[in-house]
Scaffold this active site. Structure first.
Site, PDB file in Angstrom:
ATOM      1  N   GLY A 197       0.844  -1.200   0.000  1.00 40.42           N
ATOM      2  CA  GLY A 197       0.000   0.000   0.000  1.00 40.42           C
ATOM      3  C   GLY A 197       0.876   1.245   0.000  1.00 40.42           C
ATOM      4  O   GLY A 197       1.921   1.262   0.638  1.00 40.42           O
ATOM      5  N   ARG A 238       3.871 -16.216  -4.865  1.00 41.43           N
ATOM      6  CA  ARG A 238       2.500 -16.774  -4.783  1.00 41.43           C
ATOM      7  C   ARG A 238       1.572 -15.804  -5.509  1.00 41.43           C
ATOM      8  O   ARG A 238       0.824 -15.057  -4.900  1.00 41.43           O
ATOM      9  CB  ARG A 238       2.110 -16.925  -3.307  1.00 41.43           C
ATOM     10  CG  ARG A 238       0.960 -17.867  -3.071  1.00 41.43           C
ATOM     11  CD  ARG A 238       0.828 -18.216  -1.591  1.00 41.43           C
ATOM     12  NE  ARG A 238      -0.309 -19.083  -1.376  1.00 41.43           N
ATOM     13  CZ  ARG A 238      -1.533 -18.624  -1.126  1.00 41.43           C
ATOM     14  NH1 ARG A 238      -1.764 -17.334  -1.011  1.00 41.43           N
ATOM     15  NH2 ARG A 238      -2.526 -19.474  -0.958  1.00 41.43           N
ATOM     16  N   ASP A 263       6.062  -5.392   5.395  1.00 38.94           N
ATOM     17  CA  ASP A 263       6.549  -6.729   5.756  1.00 38.94           C
ATOM     18  C   ASP A 263       6.505  -7.705   4.574  1.00 38.94           C
ATOM     19  O   ASP A 263       7.469  -8.436   4.329  1.00 38.94           O
ATOM     20  CB  ASP A 263       5.778  -7.288   6.977  1.00 38.94           C
ATOM     21  CG  ASP A 263       4.265  -7.154   6.839  1.00 38.94           C
ATOM     22  OD1 ASP A 263       3.811  -6.381   5.982  1.00 38.94           O
ATOM     23  OD2 ASP A 263       3.547  -7.824   7.593  1.00 38.94           O
ATOM     24  N   THR A 266       5.125   2.422   5.823  1.00 38.33           N
ATOM     25  CA  THR A 266       3.705   2.166   6.059  1.00 38.33           C
ATOM     26  C   THR A 266       3.149   3.263   6.948  1.00 38.33           C
ATOM     27  O   THR A 266       3.841   3.738   7.856  1.00 38.33           O
ATOM     28  CB  THR A 266       3.418   0.814   6.752  1.00 38.33           C
ATOM     29  OG1 THR A 266       2.048   0.797   7.165  1.00 38.33           O
ATOM     30  CG2 THR A 266       4.281   0.537   7.954  1.00 38.33           C
ATOM     31  N   ASP A 296       0.955   2.560   8.963  1.00 37.75           N
ATOM     32  CA  ASP A 296       0.545   1.847  10.183  1.00 37.75           C
ATOM     33  C   ASP A 296       1.626   1.848  11.272  1.00 37.75           C
ATOM     34  O   ASP A 296       1.331   1.581  12.433  1.00 37.75           O
ATOM     35  CB  ASP A 296       0.195   0.383   9.850  1.00 37.75           C
ATOM     36  CG  ASP A 296      -0.880   0.262   8.791  1.00 37.75           C
ATOM     37  OD1 ASP A 296      -1.671   1.209   8.649  1.00 37.75           O
ATOM     38  OD2 ASP A 296      -0.916  -0.770   8.090  1.00 37.75           O
ATOM     39  N   ASP A 307       3.903  -0.310  11.808  1.00 44.01           N
ATOM     40  CA  ASP A 307       3.885  -1.621  12.479  1.00 44.01           C
ATOM     41  C   ASP A 307       4.975  -2.568  11.972  1.00 44.01           C
ATOM     42  O   ASP A 307       4.844  -3.784  12.105  1.00 44.01           O
ATOM     43  CB  ASP A 307       2.499  -2.275  12.306  1.00 44.01           C
ATOM     44  CG  ASP A 307       2.166  -2.582  10.847  1.00 44.01           C
ATOM     45  OD1 ASP A 307       2.886  -2.093   9.953  1.00 44.01           O
ATOM     46  OD2 ASP A 307       1.194  -3.314  10.601  1.00 44.01           O
ATOM     47  N   MET A 325      -7.207   4.124  10.199  1.00 48.77           N
ATOM     48  CA  MET A 325      -6.556   2.899   9.711  1.00 48.77           C
ATOM     49  C   MET A 325      -5.523   2.384  10.717  1.00 48.77           C
ATOM     50  O   MET A 325      -5.415   2.900  11.831  1.00 48.77           O
ATOM     51  CB  MET A 325      -5.891   3.177   8.368  1.00 48.77           C
ATOM     52  CG  MET A 325      -6.860   3.128   7.199  1.00 48.77           C
ATOM     53  SD  MET A 325      -5.965   3.305   5.631  1.00 48.77           S
ATOM     54  CE  MET A 325      -7.205   2.789   4.474  1.00 48.77           C
ATOM     55  N   ARG A 334      -4.452  -1.337  10.452  1.00 50.61           N
ATOM     56  CA  ARG A 334      -4.467  -2.803  10.470  1.00 50.61           C
ATOM     57  C   ARG A 334      -4.574  -3.313  11.904  1.00 50.61           C
ATOM     58  O   ARG A 334      -5.427  -2.856  12.638  1.00 50.61           O
ATOM     59  CB  ARG A 334      -3.212  -3.363   9.794  1.00 50.61           C
ATOM     60  CG  ARG A 334      -3.350  -3.554   8.318  1.00 50.61           C
ATOM     61  CD  ARG A 334      -2.389  -4.568   7.753  1.00 50.61           C
ATOM     62  NE  ARG A 334      -0.997  -4.375   8.131  1.00 50.61           N
ATOM     63  CZ  ARG A 334      -0.011  -5.142   7.710  1.00 50.61           C
ATOM     64  NH1 ARG A 334      -0.259  -6.136   6.881  1.00 50.61           N
ATOM     65  NH2 ARG A 334       1.244  -4.926   8.081  1.00 50.61           N
ATOM     66  N   HIS A 349      -8.766   6.015   3.067  1.00 50.36           N
ATOM     67  CA  HIS A 349      -7.539   6.276   2.315  1.00 50.36           C
ATOM     68  C   HIS A 349      -7.124   7.741   2.302  1.00 50.36           C
ATOM     69  O   HIS A 349      -6.022   8.049   1.821  1.00 50.36           O
ATOM     70  CB  HIS A 349      -7.679   5.733   0.891  1.00 50.36           C
ATOM     71  CG  HIS A 349      -7.731   4.236   0.868  1.00 50.36           C
ATOM     72  ND1 HIS A 349      -8.874   3.543   1.175  1.00 50.36           N
ATOM     73  CD2 HIS A 349      -6.768   3.312   0.641  1.00 50.36           C
ATOM     74  CE1 HIS A 349      -8.626   2.239   1.113  1.00 50.36           C
ATOM     75  NE2 HIS A 349      -7.351   2.073   0.794  1.00 50.36           N
ATOM     76  N   ARG A 380      -3.838   7.943   3.657  1.00 52.91           N
ATOM     77  CA  ARG A 380      -2.682   7.487   2.872  1.00 52.91           C
ATOM     78  C   ARG A 380      -2.274   8.504   1.815  1.00 52.91           C
ATOM     79  O   ARG A 380      -1.223   8.351   1.180  1.00 52.91           O
ATOM     80  CB  ARG A 380      -3.019   6.161   2.174  1.00 52.91           C
ATOM     81  CG  ARG A 380      -3.136   4.964   3.091  1.00 52.91           C
ATOM     82  CD  ARG A 380      -2.218   3.841   2.656  1.00 52.91           C
ATOM     83  NE  ARG A 380      -2.452   3.407   1.312  1.00 52.91           N
ATOM     84  CZ  ARG A 380      -3.100   2.289   0.951  1.00 52.91           C
ATOM     85  NH1 ARG A 380      -3.591   1.497   1.882  1.00 52.91           N
ATOM     86  NH2 ARG A 380      -3.230   1.962  -0.307  1.00 52.91           N
TER      87      ARG A 380
HETATM   88  O1  F6P Z   1      -1.233  -1.021   5.533  1.00 52.02           O
HETATM   89  C1  F6P Z   1      -1.733   0.218   5.150  1.00 52.02           C
HETATM   90  C2  F6P Z   1      -3.234   0.204   5.087  1.00 52.02           C
HETATM   91  O2  F6P Z   1      -3.674   1.486   4.697  1.00 52.02           O
HETATM   92  C3  F6P Z   1      -3.929  -0.253   6.346  1.00 52.02           C
HETATM   93  O3  F6P Z   1      -3.986   0.730   7.344  1.00 52.02           O
HETATM   94  C4  F6P Z   1      -5.276  -0.667   5.803  1.00 52.02           C
HETATM   95  O4  F6P Z   1      -5.856  -1.639   6.628  1.00 52.02           O
HETATM   96  C5  F6P Z   1      -4.931  -1.243   4.449  1.00 52.02           C
HETATM   97  O5  F6P Z   1      -3.675  -0.709   4.092  1.00 52.02           O
HETATM   98  C6  F6P Z   1      -5.929  -0.911   3.367  1.00 52.02           C
HETATM   99  O6  F6P Z   1      -5.569  -1.586   2.199  1.00 52.02           O
HETATM  100  P1  F6P Z   1      -6.236  -1.320   0.774  1.00 52.02           P
HETATM  101  O7  F6P Z   1      -5.541  -0.128   0.183  1.00 52.02           O
HETATM  102  O8  F6P Z   1      -5.995  -2.564   0.013  1.00 52.02           O
HETATM  103  O9  F6P Z   1      -7.695  -1.035   1.016  1.00 52.02           O
END
Ligand code: F6P
Length: 358
Positions: free
Chosen positions: A8, A75, A113, A135, A137, A139, A179, A181, A282, A285
Site C-alpha cells: 500500500g 505466490r 513486511d 507504512t 501503520d 507496524d 486505519m 491494520r 484512504h 494514505r
Molecule cells: O497497511 C496500510 C493500510 O492502509 C492499512 O492501514 C489498511 O488496513 C490497508 O492498508 C488498506 O488496504 P487497501 O488499500 O488494500 O484497502
C-alpha cells in the site's frame, strides 16, 4: 540499479525515490524504476529514470512508480479454479530473469513486511538488495518509526479536530474510524493529539458497557460531546474484528473496516445519546508528506545507498533507539509491531482521563 515501491502506498515514497536516485545519478549509476511494485517486476515493466523525473517529487504524495499490495512473486494469482478459488504460481524465477536481462546489479526495495519477505528472497539469489520500511501503520518489526505514519497521524488529528466542533454543536457522540491494520499506533497518536475522550485499539479490547458509562458520565458532567478515535482493528472483549472485505488473491487477504459503525450504533442504543461515525479511510494514505516524513524519507533513502556502497546488503534500513541502523531483511517477515499495553503513551493518555474502553 533499480528502485521498487511495493505494498500500500504512503506519503514519503517519492521522497525516498528522490534521495536514492539523486545519489545514484551523482555516482553515474543508471536507475530503473520498476512500475507498479512486484506486478511490474513479474510483467517486466521498467522505466529509466531521468533527473527531470525527480523534479518537485519531494512533496508529492503516492509513488511516481506506482505500487501494488496484491502481487507476491512467490505466490501470484494467475487465474481462478472452477470453484472461484485463485490459482497461484511461483514467478520469482521470471522476476530474476527480468532483473538479469536488464543488467540490474542492485535494488532498493521500499515496502512493508510482505514486500521485505520477497526482497529477502531476491537478496538470497545474489542480488544486492537493501530494503526501506514504509507504512502509515508504523507496524514494521525492526524499525520504531516508518515514514508516512506522521502524515497519517496529522491527517487523522485534523479530521478529529473538525469532527469535535460539529459534535459539540449537536451534543453527539462521534466516532472516527482510523486505519492501522492490527496495530493501534495511528489511533493512539491521533487520539492523544486531538484530545479524544475514548481511544479504541486492537491491542486493548473494549467493553461496550464501559464506553456507555463514559458517555453517560460526560453527559452528567455537562460535557457537550464525546469524541471516539477508533482503530479499524479494534474489537470488543471476547469478540472479533470487523472485516470489510476478504481478497483471497492478496498476501494479506483481510481488509478491516466497519467497527466505527458498529460502535456508534451500539452506543446510541445503549445510551440514547445521538451518535454518528465517519471512516477516514484512504484520506490518511494520500496527500503531501509532512515535513517530518520528508526528512525521514530522505534520511532512510540516503542510508540505503550508503549500505549498498559499503556492500552491506540483504539489510533493511531502520530507526531504533534514536539512531539510524539496519536489520536483516527477514526481520519483519510475518510479524507486526503492535502497541505494548504498558506503552508510555497509553499511560499518558489514561493520566489525562482518556478511556480505552477496558
Ligand atoms: O497497511 C496500510 C493500510 O492502509 C492499512 O492501514 C489498511 O488496513 C490497508 O492498508 C488498506 O488496504 P487497501 O488499500 O488494500 O484497502
Amino acid at each position: 540499479m533499480a528502485i521498487l515501491t511495493g505494498g500500500g502506498d504512503c506519503p514519503g515514497l517519492n521522497a525516498v525515490i528522490r534521495a536514492v536516485a539523486k545519489d545514484a545519478f551523482h555516482c553515474d549509476i543508471d536507475v530503473l524504476g520498476v512500475e507498479d511494485g512486484y506486478q511490474g517486476l513479474i510483467e517486466n515493466r521498467f522505466r529509466q529514470l531521468q533527473p527531470s523525473d525527480l523534479d518537485g517529487i519531494l512533496r508529492r504524495g503516492g509513488t511516481i512508480l506506482g505500487s501494488n499490495n496484491r502481487a507476491n512473486p512467490s505466490r501470484f494469482a494467475v487465474g481462478k479454479n472452477s470453484d472461484g478459488t485463485p490459482i497461484f504460481r511461483d514467478l520469482t524465477e521470471d522476476c530474476l530473469r527480468h532483473i538479469r536481462s536488464r543488467k540490474i546489479e542492485a535494488m532498493v526495495i521500499i515496502g512493508g513486511d510482505g514486500t521485505m519477505t520477497s526482497a529477502a528472497w531476491f537478496a538470497k539469489q545474489g542480488l544486492a538488495v537493501v530494503g526501506v520500511p514504509k507504512t502509515i501503520d508504523n507496524d514494521i518489526m525492526g524499525s520504531e518509526i516508518t515514514f508516512g505514519f506522521q502524515t497519517a497521524v496529522d491527517t487523522a488529528t485534523d479530521a478529529l479536530d473538525k469532527v469535535r466542533t460539529t459534535a459539540d454543536s449537536h451534543h453527539r457522540a462521534m466516532v472516527v474510524e482510523v486505519m492501522g491494520r492490527n496495530a493501534g499506533w495511528i489511533a493512539l497518536h491521533s487520539g492523544i493529539a486531538s484530545g479524544s475522550d475514548i481511544i479504541l485499539m486492537p491491542e486493548i479490547p473494549f467493553d461496550l458497557k464501559v464506553l456507555a458509562r463514559v458517555i453517560q458520565e460526560r453527559e452528567r458532567r455537562g460535557m457537550r460531546s464525546t469524541l471516539l478515535c477508533v482503530s479499524e482493528g479494534a474489537r470488543p472483549q471476547g469478540g472479533q474484528q470487523v472485516v470489510a472485505k476478504v481478497d483471497p488473491t492478496s498476501p494479506d487477504p483481510i481488509r478491516l473496516g466497519g467497527v466505527g459503525k458498529f460502535v456508534a450504533e451500539a452506543l446510541e442504543k445503549e445510551t440514547g445519546v445521538e451518535s454518528r461515525y465517519c471512516v477516514l479511510g484512504h484520506v490518511q494514505r494520500g496527500g503531501v508528506p509532512c515535513a517530518f516524513d520528508r526528512v525521514l524519507s530522505t534520511l532512510l533513502g540516503n542510508h540505503s545507498m550508503n549500505l549498498l556502497r559499503e556492500g552491506k546488503v540483504g539489510r533493511m534500513v531502520a530507526w531504533q533507539k534514536g539512531r539510524l541502523t539496519d536489520v536483516d531483511l527477514e526481520e519483519p517477515a510475518g510479524k507486526q509491531r503492535l502497541v505494548p499495553e504498558d506503552h508510555a503513551l497509553v499511560g499518558a493518555a489514561r493520566a489525562v482521563g482518556t478511556s480505552f474502553g477496558d
